[in-house]
Scaffold this active site. Structure first.
Site: not given
Ligand code: C2E
Ligand code: MG
Ligand code: MG
Ligand code: MG
Length: 282
Positions: A146, A233, A176
């Protein structure tokens, strides 16, 4: 009086900047240690078919709890790792762990993994990803990378080269947070990707907002024409899932279907799904 208030404000403001800088430095030091010790973990959130609710794959999401700082959100620590130049190391630790977990899932279940914008400027990235796949035995066809539109815009030529290398190896690419970035529709023609992930902001406002529904329909029509996969998403309720399915969206992700889970819970989750799918066909 006014003068004292004015001075007070300046003092408070610089204090805030100082506190912020101290937190960033604290996170950087603790996170560098955690990365070296392999203490950052991927959790996994299901991506499902909206019609059958079958699990198609899981997205790896970084999770980190520090002894002193407590739980720190990836929305806070990923940008720090990027700015301070160790996102590559962090990402390798995470992908290793995620791929090791994914090889034990049924082979039709894929792994989605996020790459940061600065990783698309670093030409070592594709080789690092491919090396981890070889070392863990996860077939490239089971990996989806992504990237955000913003990530493709920093240094387009470099990002495109990495995307081409990954796709040549059989890895799929997802755009993404689609709809929040800066890229134009014209640019979409030049990008080589397999899947669009519609940002959760659209899903969050769709039920109450007619313009959002028009935009969602347009995105879904466009993806059908371009023969791209679409994942919505941030689906939190059945009404959103039903409406998206009616608009022709086939895949979804969100709290309605499952929150991010630890690797051991994911293994139980995926096998539970496989068992219930077998039972449904038995
Ligand atoms: P993302 O890749 O767009 O991931 C989706 C985010 O939305 C995730 O937050 C997820 O927990 C959250 N989410 C999923 N379903 C729902 C829902 O129904 N409602 C709401 N309100 N939120 C939902 P998370 O885990 O806090 O991650 C935030 C961002 O941090 C991610 O957005 C991604 O951009 C980044 N990230 C997380 N893990 C990694 C990683 O391993 N590497 C990199 N480069 N970025 C990461
Ligand atoms: Mg996303
Ligand atoms: Mg993602
Ligand atoms: Mg996002």
């Amino acid at each position: 009086d006014a003068k004292r208030t004015g001075r007070g404000k300046v003092v408070v403001y610089s204090q805030e900047i100082e506190d912020k800088a101290r937190r960033v430095t604290g996170i950087e030091q603790a996170l560098r240690r955690a990365v070296a010790a392999g203490e950052v973990e991927p959790w996994f959130q299901p991506i499902v078919s909206l019609s059958t609710r079958q699990v198609l794959g899981y997205e790896a999401l970084a999770r980190w709890t520090d002894r002193d700082l407590g739980v720190v959100s990836p929305a806070e620590f990923i940008p720090i790792a990027e700015e301070r130049g160790f996102i590559g190391q962090l990402s390798q630790v995470l992908l290793c762990k995620a791929a090791r977990a994914a090889v034990d899932w049924p082979e039709e279940v894929s792994l989605s993994f996020n790459l940061s914008p600065s990783q698309l400027v670093d030409q070592n990235t594709s080789e690092q990803v491919l090396t981890i796949l070889r070392d863990t035995g996860l077939p490239p066809s089971r990996l989806q990378i992504e990237i955000t539109e913003t990530g493709m815009m920093c240094e387009p030529a470099s990002a495109e080269k990495i995307v081409e290398d990954l796709r040549a190896a059989g890895i799929r690419i997802a755009l993404d947070d689609f709809g929040t970035g800066q890229s134009s529709l014209g640019r979409l023609r030049q990008l080589h990707f397999d899947t669009i992930k519609i940002d959760q902001a659209f899903v969050a406002s769709m039920l109450a907002d007619a313009p959002t529904q028009h935009i969602l329909r347009a995105i879904l029509d466009m993806c059908r024409g371009l023969q791209k996969d679409v994942v919505a998403e941030g689906i939190e309720c059945e009404d959103q899932a039903a409406r998206l399915a009616a608009f022709g969206c086939q895949k979804g992700q969100g709290y309605l279907f499952g929150r991010p889970m630890r690797a051991d819970a994911t293994a139980a989750h995926v096998h539970g799904y496989a068992a219930s799918a077998r039972a449904a066909f038995a």
